[in-house]
Design an enzyme around this catalytic site. Structure first.
Site, short mmCIF file in Angstrom:
data_model
loop_
_atom_site.label_atom_id
_atom_site.label_comp_id
_atom_site.label_asym_id
_atom_site.label_seq_id
_atom_site.Cartn_x
_atom_site.Cartn_y
_atom_site.Cartn_z
N HIS A 181 0.85 -1.19 0.00
CA HIS A 181 0.00 0.00 0.00
C HIS A 181 0.88 1.25 0.00
O HIS A 181 2.09 1.15 0.23
CB HIS A 181 -0.89 0.04 1.26
CG HIS A 181 -0.09 0.17 2.53
ND1 HIS A 181 0.58 -0.88 3.09
CD2 HIS A 181 0.17 1.24 3.33
CE1 HIS A 181 1.22 -0.48 4.18
NE2 HIS A 181 0.99 0.82 4.34
N HIS A 222 4.82 0.14 -0.15
CA HIS A 222 5.61 -0.70 0.76
C HIS A 222 4.74 -1.82 1.34
O HIS A 222 3.52 -1.78 1.21
CB HIS A 222 6.24 0.16 1.88
CG HIS A 222 5.24 0.99 2.65
ND1 HIS A 222 4.61 2.10 2.14
CD2 HIS A 222 4.74 0.84 3.90
CE1 HIS A 222 3.80 2.61 3.03
NE2 HIS A 222 3.84 1.85 4.12
N ASP A 227 0.88 5.11 2.02
CA ASP A 227 0.22 5.74 3.16
C ASP A 227 -0.51 6.99 2.65
O ASP A 227 0.07 7.79 1.91
CB ASP A 227 1.25 6.12 4.24
CG ASP A 227 1.89 4.90 4.87
OD1 ASP A 227 1.33 3.78 4.72
OD2 ASP A 227 2.95 5.04 5.51
N ARG A 252 8.44 -9.01 15.04
CA ARG A 252 8.76 -7.62 14.66
C ARG A 252 7.76 -6.68 15.35
O ARG A 252 6.56 -6.96 15.36
CB ARG A 252 8.63 -7.49 13.14
CG ARG A 252 8.78 -6.06 12.61
CD ARG A 252 8.68 -6.06 11.08
NE ARG A 252 8.51 -4.71 10.58
CZ ARG A 252 9.51 -3.90 10.24
NH1 ARG A 252 10.76 -4.32 10.33
NH2 ARG A 252 9.26 -2.69 9.80
C1 LIG Z 1 -7.60 -0.97 4.06
C2 LIG Z 1 -7.31 0.12 4.72
C3 LIG Z 1 -6.50 0.18 5.99
C4 LIG Z 1 -6.12 1.63 6.06
C5 LIG Z 1 -7.37 2.28 5.54
C6 LIG Z 1 -7.63 1.49 4.28
O1 LIG Z 1 -8.94 1.62 3.80
C7 LIG Z 1 -6.63 1.93 3.20
C8 LIG Z 1 -5.37 2.55 3.80
C9 LIG Z 1 -4.92 1.84 5.10
C10 LIG Z 1 -3.94 2.69 5.87
C11 LIG Z 1 -2.47 2.49 5.48
C12 LIG Z 1 -1.61 3.44 6.32
C13 LIG Z 1 -1.98 3.42 7.79
O2 LIG Z 1 -1.52 2.20 8.36
C14 LIG Z 1 -3.51 3.52 7.98
C15 LIG Z 1 -3.85 3.72 9.45
C16 LIG Z 1 -4.05 4.60 7.10
O3 LIG Z 1 -4.32 5.73 7.42
O4 LIG Z 1 -4.29 4.10 5.85
C17 LIG Z 1 -4.15 2.32 7.32
C18 LIG Z 1 -5.68 2.19 7.41
C19 LIG Z 1 -6.12 1.30 8.59
O5 LIG Z 1 -5.41 0.39 9.01
O6 LIG Z 1 -7.25 1.51 9.04
O1 LIG Z 2 4.88 -2.28 10.39
C1 LIG Z 2 5.58 -1.78 9.52
O2 LIG Z 2 6.80 -1.89 9.52
C2 LIG Z 2 4.93 -0.99 8.40
C3 LIG Z 2 3.43 -0.93 8.54
C4 LIG Z 2 2.80 0.05 7.60
O3 LIG Z 2 3.26 0.24 6.51
C5 LIG Z 2 1.61 0.79 8.03
O4 LIG Z 2 1.12 0.56 9.15
O5 LIG Z 2 1.12 1.63 7.25
FE LIG Z 3 2.32 1.96 5.56
#
Ligand SMILES: C=C1C[C@]23C[C@@]1(O)CC[C@H]2[C@@]12CC[C@H](O)[C@@](C)(C(=O)O1)[C@H]2[C@@H]3C(=O)O
Ligand SMILES: O=C(O)CCC(=O)C(=O)O
Ligand SMILES: [Fe+2]
Length: 333
Positions: A206, A263, A208, A273
């Site tokens: 994904h 990543h 961020d 981890r």
């Molecule tokens: C599948 C999902 C988890 C996420 C929200 C989303 O709909 C798409 C982006 C995901 C992500 C990736 C980065 C961060 O870890 C996170 C908190 C964010 O803001 O976007 C996660 C979301 C999540 O885990 O709720």
């Molecule tokens: O746990 C990690 O090292 C990365 C996790 C990550 O990419 C995320 O939470 O968005």
């Molecule tokens: Fe991430």
């Protein structure tokens, strides 16, 4: 502990790597924050990779180790205890399920907002120890990491020759900043070695969505970044440094000059981890658009949207989706 009713590979995604992913420690840009000349290296790193490692970051070791040990203590509680802080809607404890749309990984986590208004009620009472102490450890760590993120964003604004040095950092400093903090635990997965050349996914690929992410992990490998050519490279762990990701919002604000990095994390067969990530985001009402000073003669690649609109759309998407596509302007042919 993660408890499964079926073998791990029937639950989770396996990625096949035709050959082992290369480890290129030298190719990951290294930025020394104590050196003023880092500015130009920073710009290059954000353009070429959207990812880099920082040293001399100024975050006290004490804050890092205190929070890491509290996180480990939490994750070592019985599942029934941790589940008292679940589900992550969106904040709280989550196990295997990431986000609301069916993504799964070999991971358990605590997702928290950094908003000072957030009271840990219902969450902190189940955090497994004195809630106030836990909250303090999170606050100390997050404030310090946020300061470093702002320094980096100001160096970037400088490097881009933007007059308003705090054009990015002010969004993280805003009281209404919609920033998130995440503690991830990837237990060792012995089955991961038997998967016939495959690797079990800990956290699926994904980008961020926010502006900038600051990641710190213990000394266990697993993090990989995708290069422009689609190849994945393994990032050697370094518990004394931080890894920085450019998020989608910074890509948009720089009209695509900086790239948000794709990543993922692969499960480790032997070691657990633990990672801690601060996601610096803007206030919900903030318009996310290319900065006019970066657009001389250029057209915006993106439609206008607010962080609220982007976040709403992101939360409807799967982890691996390219979420920005929906916000790109179709190039006139
Ligand atoms: C599948 C999902 C988890 C996420 C929200 C989303 O709909 C798409 C982006 C995901 C992500 C990736 C980065 C961060 O870890 C996170 C908190 C964010 O803001 O976007 C996660 C979301 C999540 O885990 O709720
Ligand atoms: O746990 C990690 O090292 C990365 C996790 C990550 O990419 C995320 O939470 O968005
Ligand atoms: Fe991430």
């Amino acid at each position: 502990m993660l408890v499964l009713s079926k073998p791990a590979d029937e639950h989770f995604c396996i990625v096949k790597a035709s050959k082992p992913s290369p480890i290129f420690p030298d190719s990951i840009p290294l930025i020394d924050l104590s050196k003023p000349a880092s500015k130009n290296l920073l710009i290059k790193a954000c353009q070429d990779f959207g990812f880099f490692k920082v040293i001399n970051h100024g975050v006290p070791t004490e804050f890092i180790s205190k929070l890491e040990s509290k996180a480990m203590k939490f994750f070592s509680l019985p599942l029934s205890e941790k589940e008292k802080a679940a589900p992550p809607d969106p904040f709280g404890y989550g196990n295997k399920s990431i986000g609301p749309n069916g993504d799964v990984g070999w991971v358990e986590y605590l997702l928290l907002t950094t908003s000072p208004q957030f009271n840990y009620h219902g969450l902190a009472t189940n955090i497994g120890e004195n809630p106030e102490k836990f909250r303090c450890a999170v606050n100390d760590y997050v404030s310090s990491v946020k300061k470093m993120a702002c320094e980096i964003l100001e160096l970037l604004a400088d490097g881009l020759k933007i007059q308003q040095r705090n054009v990015f950092s002010k969004l993280l400093m805003d009281e209404q900043s919609d920033s998130v903090f995440r503690l991830n635990h990837y237990p060792p997965c012995p089955e991961s070695q038997e998967l016939n050349g495959g690797n079990l996914i800990g956290f699926g690929e994904h980008t961020d969505p926010q502006i900038i992410s600051v990641l710190r992990s213990n000394n266990t490998s697993g993090l990989q970044i995708s290069l422009r050519d689609g190849n994945w490279i393994s990032v050697p762990p370094d518990q004394n440094s931080f890894f920085i990701n450019v998020g989608d919002s910074l890509q948009v604000m720089t009209n695509g000059r900086f790239k948000s990095v794709r990543h993922r994390v692969l499960a480790n067969s032997l070691k657990s981890r633990v990672s801690m990530i601060y996601f610096g985001g803007p206030p919900l009402s903030e318009k996310i658009a290319p900065l006019p000073s970066l657009m001389q003669g250029e057209d915006s690649l993106y439609k206008e949207f607010t962080w609220f609109e982007y976040k709403k759309s992101a939360y409807k998407s799967r982890l691996a989706d390219n979420r920005l596509v929906l916000f790109e302007k179709i190039a006139a042919s």
